[in-house]
Design a protein around this motif. Structure first.
Motif, mmCIF file in Angstrom:
data_model
loop_
_atom_site.group_PDB
_atom_site.id
_atom_site.type_symbol
_atom_site.label_atom_id
_atom_site.label_comp_id
_atom_site.label_asym_id
_atom_site.label_seq_id
_atom_site.Cartn_x
_atom_site.Cartn_y
_atom_site.Cartn_z
ATOM 1 N N LEU A 673 15.315 -9.980 78.344
ATOM 2 C CA LEU A 673 15.996 -11.110 77.825
ATOM 3 C C LEU A 673 16.274 -11.468 76.506
ATOM 4 C CD1 LEU A 673 12.801 -13.245 79.552
ATOM 5 C CD2 LEU A 673 15.213 -12.922 80.876
ATOM 6 N N VAL A 674 17.397 -12.152 76.449
ATOM 7 C CA VAL A 674 18.495 -12.203 75.199
ATOM 8 C C VAL A 674 18.988 -13.580 75.399
ATOM 9 C CG1 VAL A 674 20.442 -12.276 74.093
ATOM 10 C CG2 VAL A 674 18.925 -10.081 75.150
ATOM 11 N N ASN A 675 17.649 -13.968 74.441
ATOM 12 C CA ASN A 675 18.162 -15.882 74.768
ATOM 13 C C ASN A 675 17.849 -16.405 76.175
ATOM 14 O OD1 ASN A 675 19.219 -15.961 71.988
ATOM 15 N ND2 ASN A 675 21.214 -15.583 72.607
ATOM 16 N N GLY A 676 16.755 -15.996 76.579
ATOM 17 C CA GLY A 676 16.899 -16.513 77.599
ATOM 18 C C GLY A 676 17.216 -15.599 79.207
ATOM 19 N N GLU A 677 17.926 -15.172 78.894
ATOM 20 C CA GLU A 677 18.810 -14.764 79.874
ATOM 21 C C GLU A 677 19.146 -12.934 79.865
ATOM 22 O OE1 GLU A 677 21.636 -16.537 81.805
ATOM 23 O OE2 GLU A 677 21.068 -18.015 80.568
ATOM 24 N N LYS A 678 18.916 -12.887 81.523
ATOM 25 C CA LYS A 678 18.496 -11.253 81.468
ATOM 26 C C LYS A 678 19.978 -11.008 81.468
ATOM 27 C CE LYS A 678 17.578 -8.311 85.905
ATOM 28 N NZ LYS A 678 16.391 -8.434 87.272
ATOM 29 N N SER A 679 19.343 -9.772 80.481
ATOM 30 C CA SER A 679 20.626 -8.561 80.339
ATOM 31 C C SER A 679 20.734 -7.099 81.019
ATOM 32 C CB SER A 679 20.624 -8.206 78.574
ATOM 33 O OG SER A 679 19.575 -7.587 77.992
ATOM 34 N N ASP A 680 21.448 -6.317 80.516
ATOM 35 C CA ASP A 680 21.456 -5.295 80.866
ATOM 36 C C ASP A 680 20.612 -3.388 80.487
ATOM 37 O OD1 ASP A 680 22.603 -5.910 83.187
ATOM 38 O OD2 ASP A 680 24.885 -5.209 81.889
ATOM 39 N N LEU A 681 20.049 -4.419 79.528
ATOM 40 C CA LEU A 681 19.260 -3.177 78.329
ATOM 41 C C LEU A 681 17.647 -3.211 78.312
ATOM 42 C CD1 LEU A 681 20.942 -4.615 74.935
ATOM 43 C CD2 LEU A 681 21.573 -2.261 76.486
ATOM 44 N N SER A 682 16.740 -2.583 78.048
ATOM 45 C CA SER A 682 15.003 -2.897 77.847
ATOM 46 C C SER A 682 15.309 -2.374 76.446
ATOM 47 C CB SER A 682 15.139 -1.925 78.941
ATOM 48 O OG SER A 682 13.698 -1.791 78.686
ATOM 49 N N PHE A 683 14.416 -2.524 75.241
ATOM 50 C CA PHE A 683 13.744 -2.149 74.146
ATOM 51 C C PHE A 683 13.240 -0.602 74.811
ATOM 52 C CE2 PHE A 683 12.333 -5.939 72.413
ATOM 53 C CZ PHE A 683 14.008 -6.014 71.250
ATOM 54 N N LYS A 684 13.561 0.236 73.841
ATOM 55 C CA LYS A 684 12.971 1.636 73.975
ATOM 56 C C LYS A 684 11.090 1.227 73.998
ATOM 57 C CE LYS A 684 16.067 4.884 72.926
ATOM 58 N NZ LYS A 684 16.914 5.410 71.619
ATOM 59 N N TYR A 685 10.473 1.472 74.429
ATOM 60 C CA TYR A 685 9.114 1.119 74.317
ATOM 61 C C TYR A 685 7.561 1.423 74.777
ATOM 62 C CZ TYR A 685 8.726 -1.680 78.157
ATOM 63 O OH TYR A 685 8.887 -2.399 79.607
ATOM 64 N N PHE A 686 6.693 1.959 74.483
ATOM 65 C CA PHE A 686 5.491 2.190 74.944
ATOM 66 C C PHE A 686 4.286 1.206 74.852
ATOM 67 C CE2 PHE A 686 7.345 5.808 72.808
ATOM 68 C CZ PHE A 686 7.202 6.847 72.844
ATOM 69 N N LEU A 687 3.746 1.156 76.262
ATOM 70 C CA LEU A 687 2.404 0.288 76.280
ATOM 71 C C LEU A 687 1.251 1.411 76.436
ATOM 72 C CD1 LEU A 687 3.439 -1.596 79.360
ATOM 73 C CD2 LEU A 687 4.215 -2.627 76.609
ATOM 74 N N HIS A 688 -0.055 1.471 75.181
ATOM 75 C CA HIS A 688 -0.592 1.808 74.668
ATOM 76 C C HIS A 688 -2.277 1.051 75.222
ATOM 77 C CE1 HIS A 688 1.455 4.737 72.285
ATOM 78 N NE2 HIS A 688 1.771 4.120 71.617
ATOM 79 N N GLU A 689 -2.992 2.494 76.045
ATOM 80 C CA GLU A 689 -4.568 1.726 76.813
ATOM 81 C C GLU A 689 -5.415 2.043 75.988
ATOM 82 O OE1 GLU A 689 -6.481 2.422 80.678
ATOM 83 O OE2 GLU A 689 -4.768 4.037 80.148
ATOM 84 N N PHE A 690 -6.017 0.520 75.836
ATOM 85 C CA PHE A 690 -8.021 0.791 74.759
ATOM 86 C C PHE A 690 -8.401 1.876 75.503
ATOM 87 C CE2 PHE A 690 -11.541 0.225 74.103
ATOM 88 C CZ PHE A 690 -11.447 0.153 72.980
ATOM 89 N N ASN A 691 -9.156 3.256 74.901
ATOM 90 C CA ASN A 691 -10.074 3.681 75.322
ATOM 91 C C ASN A 691 -11.353 3.292 74.680
ATOM 92 O OD1 ASN A 691 -10.015 5.919 73.830
ATOM 93 N ND2 ASN A 691 -8.314 6.567 75.543
ATOM 94 N N ASP A 692 -13.077 4.246 74.589
ATOM 95 C CA ASP A 692 -13.294 4.102 73.872
ATOM 96 C C ASP A 692 -13.322 5.937 72.902
ATOM 97 O OD1 ASP A 692 -14.634 5.283 75.759
ATOM 98 O OD2 ASP A 692 -16.582 4.311 75.299
ATOM 99 N N ILE A 693 -12.253 6.430 73.213
ATOM 100 C CA ILE A 693 -12.411 8.159 72.953
ATOM 101 C C ILE A 693 -13.216 8.827 71.713
ATOM 102 C CG2 ILE A 693 -10.215 8.320 72.175
ATOM 103 C CD1 ILE A 693 -10.206 10.914 73.372
ATOM 104 N N TYR A 694 -13.391 7.677 70.448
ATOM 105 C CA TYR A 694 -13.142 7.630 69.442
ATOM 106 C C TYR A 694 -14.545 7.644 69.215
ATOM 107 C CZ TYR A 694 -7.705 6.896 69.593
ATOM 108 O OH TYR A 694 -6.419 6.570 69.900
#
Length: 833
Positions: A673-694
């Motif tokens: 959304l650019v200035n509240g308007e839907k565009s033909d673009l999308s960010f390049k992004y990752f959504l990272h999940e939390f876990n307690d592997i560490y």
């Protein structure tokens, strides 16, 4: 008594010349090996945060452009020295390994010195000192065939400290370039005396040049030798037959040198064939003609323009003496040999300038062997040699003036001495900008973190180190194995490693890692037996969690920039998740001083309820980089729609910032959304999940202020057993196999009921495998890691092949026999005499 000393001095003039270069080299290096000093870029080593416990943080570094000495050159050097010392202590069991090392080292005198001096910093100092002496004295010997000793000493001094040798001093480049004048000397001895024993000297020097270890510089030396053969024969041979004979014979004996070096050359070819060298397919880096005066050729004000690849400086005096070297033609009674050497020097510098500066069609240059795959500017070594030769002819002109009767000409000797001093001081000043003394205590010092890992790691376990220790591989000299070490790799190994740690590569053969780019949850941590991960303390909390969503990457375009637009990314999830961080690729329009922190705010839709805020410090907002926005605490997401905004912490900040974007994917509810308007673009992004592997799989050891050591609690003890080679993640049946190891020899003891594949977590080349004494084949897991099949057997042995490749060693030994036979023939007295 005085006459005896004079007698001795006149009979041993070459000895005094040798001592002259010893003294010059010692003064140039400035270090005192008996006063706890050495040479080498160890000030650069300890300037990184990982060594903050042993060196001051404000340490001045002489030259920062030689990190690969530390992470690529020294790992092999120290390993060979440690193996040599081990073989020496276990002489009765390791005679073959010891012989192989010594037979290889005999062709590398500097390395031989390093091997035999017990104190390592002192041994390294003396090995580097010897390189300078060899370069200078060899040039002197070559020039002495054509000009006076005084002029020869000057030329040797100029080449010894020339810009190429100064800039590349600790690399294999100089270990190779120092032999070029020796090969020219051997060729000139044969052509000017017609004594056949000098043909064997040509062979010997050819082997030294090849075994120097840097093929392109060696090739320049052989090209120069071929040019010398041609020029001298043009001047001195009167018939075509004699011209061909005196040209072909030295070339044949150079070829014999290649045969004697057959084992080394076949090993080199094997490395080339098994490594991904596609990055070297378009070599065309050249010296820049429009910046000629700034490339250190004659401009003494060089400190503002300082770089390894651009280093051509041989001293402003040598440059002008070379320009004035035509004065040699006014020397009376000059020899025909002297004129031919002068012409050779002129042709050599002309060819070097044409190629080095790319003055002809680049496609023609690329057709010359080695120039298609190596930077052209490295032919600057021949510029240095040419200027050394030409400047010596001007000195020869001055020296000859002292023979004139006028008293004015008796001042020539003081003038020449002044010229020597000015030239040496000038070159030394330049040389010391690259090279000089460092305290011996900086020679790979021990820190609490390194000591902890050394005390606890097992032979076939490995480590990963982040940028706290500069480029990966810098800790390899401590006898650690690093998969991300500086090395040539196959394409399969590259692909495998880049799934474990994404991020910047320092070069096609090296990595600079950040903890934020290391996937601690990857099964490769165990498959590669990574026991310890050294990370900067400020980043250990930002280690990258596994992602559960990645925006499909269709194309690459920047979003409309902040602060002139509002940007919000819409996305939808179909299952509940615990969100730990959002990873965005941002562009700051080459702004090196970004002025505000950046926020990512997460909202639940509809209603725009704020769920969390992730803040990134402005100093981490780099251009064209993935930026990891981690929330203060994990955010629980239900099935549904969400949005996150990209905005400035300071709403009044004015720098521009865009998110790298791609086309919106059809059927995927993810758009910008650019200035509240839907565009033909999308960010390049990752959504990272939390876990307690560490917490479950890692224990963090905080032993120092700057770095921490993460210990992989699930790491195999070394070699491990898996059921088959097709499964991934690996189904490890037994990660605690019993084994014994020594350099180049590994024996694994298994339970008699074991069945499957024993995986050795190392890249193993040139090794044999035996199962209960029977030779067997070595297979690979993940196309990289060696594995051996076992079935109801109790003993697996992996042993390095001695004198491998065998064909190469056979060629080398047979050629040495031919060499010895020829030596006997040419040295045998002629009865008719």
């Amino acid at each position: 008594m005085l006459s005896q000393y004079k007698d001795f001095a006149s009979k041993h003039k070459n000895l005094w010349a040798f001592l002259f270069f010893v003294v010059l080299a010692m003064i140039a290096l400035e270090a005192n090996p008996f006063g706890q000093e050495t040479v080498g870029p160890f000030d650069l080593l300890v300037s990184y945060p990982g060594f903050s416990s042993v060196a001051p943080s404000h340490l001045d570094v002489r030259c920062r452009k030689r990190s690969d000495i530390l992470d690529a050159r020294f790992p092999g050097l120290r390993k060979q020295k440690q193996n040599f010392e081990y073989d020496w202590r276990h002489f009765s069991e390791r005679k073959g390994e010891l012989a192989e090392t010594l037979l290889s080292a005999v062709w590398k005198p500097a390395f031989l010195v390093y091997l035999f001096v017990p104190d390592e910093p002192a041994g390294y100092y003396f090995s580097q000192l010897l390189k300078l002496i060899i370069a200078g004295f060899g040039t002197y010997l070559f020039l002495k065939l054509f000009v006076s000793r005084t002029a020869s000493l000057f030329g040797g001094m100029v080449y010894m400290l020339c810009g190429f040798n100064a800039a590349w001093f600790f690399w294999l480049q100089v270990e190779t370039s120092m032999w070029i004048p020796w090969l020219l000397w051997a060729v000139a001895l044969y052509l000017t005396t017609d004594k056949k024993q000098y043909l064997l000297l040509i062979t010997l020097m050819s082997v030294f040049l090849i075994r120097g270890g840097f093929p392109s510089v060696g090739a320049y030396g052989f090209y120069a030798a071929a040019l010398l053969i041609f020029v001298l024969n043009v001047f001195h041979q009167k018939t075509i037959r004699s011209f061909l004979q005196k040209s072909i014979l030295p070339l044949l004996f150079i070829a014999l040198g290649f045969l004697i070096a057959g084992a080394y050359l076949m090993t080199l070819m094997d490395v080339i064939e098994t490594s991904d060298l596609t990055h070297r397919g378009s070599a065309a880096t050249k010296l820049e003609i429009d910046k000629f005066s700034h490339l250190h050729t004659y401009n003494p004000n060089f400190s503002k323009e300082f770089g390894v690849e651009k280093s051509v400086y041989t001293g402003f005096l040598a440059f002008w003496l070379s320009v004035l070297s035509f004065s040699y033609f006014f020397v009376k009674n000059k020899s025909k040999h002297g004129i031919s050497c002068y012409v050779f020097s002129l042709v050599l510098i002309a060819i070097s300038i044409v190629i080095g500066y790319g003055l002809i069609d680049w496609n023609l240059i690329r057709k010359i062997p080695v120039f298609a795959f190596n930077p052209w500017q490295r032919i600057s070594v021949m510029l240095g040699l040419s200027l050394a030769l030409l400047s010596s002819f001007s000195i020869e002109f001055l020296v000859r003036l002292k023979n004139k009767s006028s008293e004015v000409f008796q001042l020539v000797i003081p003038v020449v001495i002044v010229l020597f001093l000015v030239q040496f001081v000038d070159q030394k000043r330049y040389f010391n900008q690259f090279n000089g003394p460092t305290p011996s205590r900086y020679f790979y010092p021990m820190t609490p973190s390194i000591q902890f890992a050394k005390n606890n790691i097992k032979d076939y376990q490995s480590i990963i180190a982040d940028y706290s220790f500069n480029i990966s591989g810098t800790l390899s000299p401590y006898s650690f194995f690093e998969w991300f070490r500086h090395a040539f790799r196959s394409s399969q190994e590259k692909q495998l490693l880049e799934t474990l740690a994404s991020g910047p590569k320092s070069s096609p053969t090296s990595y600079t890692l950040s903890a934020r780019n290391i996937d601690f949850s990857s099964p490769l941590m165990n498959a590669l037996a990574v026991r310890y991960i050294f990370v900067n303390k400020k980043n250990i909390a930002f280690t990258k969690a596994p992602y559960f969503f990645k925006q499909p990457d269709i194309d690459n375009t920047p979003s409309p920039p902040l602060p002139f637009n509002t940007l919000r990314q819409h996305f939808e999830i179909s299952d509940p998740k615990t969100l730990d961080a959002i990873n965005l690729k941002l562009g700051n329009y080459r702004n090196k001083r970004f002025s505000t922190d950046v926020l990512v705010k997460l909202y639940e839709m509809p209603g725009s309820q704020l769920l969390g805020v992730a803040r990134k410090d402005k100093k981490y907002i780099d251009d064209n980089a993935w930026i990891y926005f981690q929330f203060e605490k994990p955010v629980e997401l239900k099935k549904g729609e969400y949005e996150f905004s990209l905005e400035y912490a300071n709403p009044n900040a004015r720098p521009m910032l865009s998110g790298w974007s791609t086309k919106k994917t059809e059927g995927l509810n993810s758009y910008l959304l650019v200035n509240g308007e839907k565009s033909d673009l999308s960010f390049k992004y990752f959504l990272h999940e939390f876990n307690d592997i560490y917490k479950k799989n890692y224990k963090v050891h905080r032993l120092e202020t700057a770095v921490a050591v993460a210990e992989n609690l699930q790491c195999p003890d070394g070699p491990y057993l898996i059921s088959d080679l097709t499964s991934y993640p690996p189904q490890i049946q037994n990660r605690t196999l019993k084994y014994q190891s020594s350099p180049g020899d590994l024996t694994i003891h298994l339970d008699k009921q074991s069945k499957g594949y024993v995986v050795i977590p190392r890249p193993l080349d040139h090794f044999h495998a035996f199962v209960d004494g029977e030779k067997t084949s070595i297979q690979t897991y993940l196309d990289v890691i060696p594995a051996v099949y076992v079935e109801n057997n109790s003993r697996v042995r992996i042993k390095k092949k001695l004198f491998d490749p065998l064909t190469g060693h056979l060629v080398s030994w047979l050629s040495l026999l031919v060499f010895a036979a020829l030596w006997f023939v040419v040295r045998k007295p002629n009865p008719s005499n």
